[in-house]
Write a protein that holds these residues in place. Structure first.
Motif, PDB file in Angstrom:
ATOM      1  N   VAL A  88       0.836  -1.201   0.000  1.00 23.03           N
ATOM      2  CA  VAL A  88       0.000   0.000   0.000  1.00 23.03           C
ATOM      3  C   VAL A  88       0.871   1.252   0.000  1.00 23.03           C
ATOM      4  CG1 VAL A  88      -1.706   1.325   1.325  1.00 23.03           C
ATOM      5  CG2 VAL A  88      -1.990  -1.156   1.038  1.00 23.03           C
ATOM      6  N   ALA A  89       1.898   1.265   0.843  1.00 22.55           N
ATOM      7  CA  ALA A  89       2.787   2.439   0.930  1.00 22.55           C
ATOM      8  C   ALA A  89       3.489   2.724  -0.392  1.00 22.55           C
ATOM      9  CB  ALA A  89       3.814   2.235   2.038  1.00 22.55           C
ATOM     10  N   ALA A  90       3.823   1.669  -1.129  1.00 23.40           N
ATOM     11  CA  ALA A  90       4.517   1.835  -2.406  1.00 23.40           C
ATOM     12  C   ALA A  90       3.558   2.105  -3.565  1.00 23.40           C
ATOM     13  CB  ALA A  90       5.346   0.586  -2.710  1.00 23.40           C
ATOM     14  N   GLY A  91       2.270   2.106  -3.295  1.00 19.57           N
ATOM     15  CA  GLY A  91       1.294   2.335  -4.352  1.00 19.57           C
ATOM     16  C   GLY A  91       1.091   1.137  -5.266  1.00 19.57           C
ATOM     17  N   ARG A  92       1.509  -0.029  -4.823  1.00 20.90           N
ATOM     18  CA  ARG A  92       1.352  -1.243  -5.631  1.00 20.90           C
ATOM     19  C   ARG A  92      -0.021  -1.874  -5.447  1.00 20.90           C
ATOM     20  NH1 ARG A  92       6.554  -4.952  -4.987  1.00 20.90           N
ATOM     21  NH2 ARG A  92       5.391  -6.127  -6.563  1.00 20.90           N
ATOM     22  N   VAL A  93      -0.728  -1.455  -4.401  1.00 20.56           N
ATOM     23  CA  VAL A  93      -2.090  -1.906  -4.141  1.00 20.56           C
ATOM     24  C   VAL A  93      -2.956  -0.678  -3.946  1.00 20.56           C
ATOM     25  CG1 VAL A  93      -3.589  -3.005  -2.420  1.00 20.56           C
ATOM     26  CG2 VAL A  93      -1.471  -4.107  -3.086  1.00 20.56           C
ATOM     27  N   SER A  94      -4.102  -0.689  -4.583  1.00 21.48           N
ATOM     28  CA  SER A  94      -5.097   0.353  -4.360  1.00 21.48           C
ATOM     29  C   SER A  94      -6.143  -0.233  -3.420  1.00 21.48           C
ATOM     30  CB  SER A  94      -5.741   0.742  -5.696  1.00 21.48           C
ATOM     31  OG  SER A  94      -6.859   1.559  -5.480  1.00 21.48           O
ATOM     32  N   ALA A  95      -6.376   0.421  -2.306  1.00 20.57           N
ATOM     33  CA  ALA A  95      -7.360  -0.051  -1.333  1.00 20.57           C
ATOM     34  C   ALA A  95      -8.274   1.106  -0.979  1.00 20.57           C
ATOM     35  CB  ALA A  95      -6.660  -0.589  -0.089  1.00 20.57           C
ATOM     36  N   SER A  96      -9.526   1.019  -1.412  1.00 19.42           N
ATOM     37  CA  SER A  96     -10.470   2.092  -1.126  1.00 19.42           C
ATOM     38  C   SER A  96     -11.617   1.555  -0.283  1.00 19.42           C
ATOM     39  CB  SER A  96     -11.001   2.701  -2.424  1.00 19.42           C
ATOM     40  OG  SER A  96     -11.701   1.733  -3.172  1.00 19.42           O
ATOM     41  N   GLY A  97     -12.119   2.396   0.567  1.00 21.51           N
ATOM     42  CA  GLY A  97     -13.206   2.011   1.454  1.00 21.51           C
ATOM     43  C   GLY A  97     -12.696   1.659   2.833  1.00 21.51           C
ATOM     44  N   SER A  98     -13.565   1.791   3.797  1.00 23.81           N
ATOM     45  CA  SER A  98     -13.168   1.598   5.195  1.00 23.81           C
ATOM     46  C   SER A  98     -12.838   0.159   5.547  1.00 23.81           C
ATOM     47  CB  SER A  98     -14.277   2.106   6.119  1.00 23.81           C
ATOM     48  OG  SER A  98     -15.472   1.369   5.903  1.00 23.81           O
ATOM     49  N   ARG A  99     -13.285  -0.802   4.745  1.00 26.08           N
ATOM     50  CA  ARG A  99     -13.066  -2.211   5.083  1.00 26.08           C
ATOM     51  C   ARG A  99     -12.058  -2.902   4.182  1.00 26.08           C
ATOM     52  NH1 ARG A  99     -17.890  -5.538   6.506  1.00 26.08           N
ATOM     53  NH2 ARG A  99     -16.230  -6.557   7.637  1.00 26.08           N
ATOM     54  N   ALA A 100     -11.551  -2.225   3.175  1.00 26.15           N
ATOM     55  CA  ALA A 100     -10.649  -2.856   2.207  1.00 26.15           C
ATOM     56  C   ALA A 100      -9.411  -3.448   2.872  1.00 26.15           C
ATOM     57  CB  ALA A 100     -10.251  -1.862   1.127  1.00 26.15           C
ATOM     58  N   GLY A 101      -8.870  -2.775   3.846  1.00 16.03           N
ATOM     59  CA  GLY A 101      -7.659  -3.237   4.511  1.00 16.03           C
ATOM     60  C   GLY A 101      -7.835  -4.499   5.323  1.00 16.03           C
ATOM     61  N   GLU A 102      -9.067  -4.921   5.537  1.00 16.50           N
ATOM     62  CA  GLU A 102      -9.313  -6.132   6.319  1.00 16.50           C
ATOM     63  C   GLU A 102      -8.746  -7.386   5.663  1.00 16.50           C
ATOM     64  OE1 GLU A 102     -13.289  -6.611   7.862  1.00 16.50           O
ATOM     65  OE2 GLU A 102     -13.474  -4.433   8.121  1.00 16.50           O
ATOM     66  N   ILE A 103      -8.532  -7.359   4.360  1.00 11.04           N
ATOM     67  CA  ILE A 103      -7.982  -8.565   3.742  1.00 11.04           C
ATOM     68  C   ILE A 103      -6.540  -8.810   4.172  1.00 11.04           C
ATOM     69  CG2 ILE A 103      -9.537  -8.423   1.761  1.00 11.04           C
ATOM     70  CD1 ILE A 103      -6.830  -7.998   0.160  1.00 11.04           C
ATOM     71  N   ALA A 104      -5.873  -7.794   4.680  1.00  9.45           N
ATOM     72  CA  ALA A 104      -4.489  -7.968   5.141  1.00  9.45           C
ATOM     73  C   ALA A 104      -4.378  -9.069   6.186  1.00  9.45           C
ATOM     74  CB  ALA A 104      -3.947  -6.649   5.691  1.00  9.45           C
ATOM     75  N   SER A 105      -5.410  -9.235   6.996  1.00 11.23           N
ATOM     76  CA  SER A 105      -5.354 -10.254   8.046  1.00 11.23           C
ATOM     77  C   SER A 105      -5.428 -11.675   7.487  1.00 11.23           C
ATOM     78  CB  SER A 105      -6.464 -10.031   9.069  1.00 11.23           C
ATOM     79  OG  SER A 105      -7.733 -10.202   8.465  1.00 11.23           O
TER      80      SER A 105
END
Length: 112
Positions: A88-105
């Motif tokens: 995400v920090a490198a811009g290699r993944v686009s994550a939009s929405g409040s729940r998108a980051g949940e897949i990280a787990s």
């Protein structure tokens, strides 16, 4: 883990399209199995997309929670060669929405 996928991620030695396609689709299917639901859409164009993560179901238009990555980045995440935060920090993944980051787990899907 296939040596072809490791070479792709680690050395940028691109396998045949059929291998890339199968790897992306299988990993997306595994994500959907591990995180059943329809609140986040994960897209890896041009090879596939799945809806996953429990919660409110999306039915029309653009989903509110979307993750998108190119195939090589997605496989790097799936096999544990790249962390979610780094992608995400490198811009290699686009994550939009409040729940998108949940897949990280749910990542990695396979250990390196």
């Amino acid at each position: 883990m296939s040596d072809l996928l490791a070479d792709w991620v680690d050395r940028d030695v691109e396998p045949e399209r059929a291998v890339r396609k199968a790897a992306v689709r299988e990993s997306l299917d595994e994500l959907a199995r591990r995180a059943p639901g329809r609140s986040v859409e994960v897209r890896v164009p041009p090879f596939g997309a799945v809806q996953c993560v429990e919660g409110p179901r999306h039915t029309r238009g653009t989903p509110p929670n979307v993750v998108e990555a190119d195939p090589r980045t997605w496989i790097a995440l799936a096999i544990g060669r790249l962390s979610w935060a780094d992608a995400v920090a490198a811009g290699r993944v686009s994550a939009s929405g409040s729940r998108a980051g949940e897949i990280a787990s749910f990542l990695p899907l396979r250990t390196p």
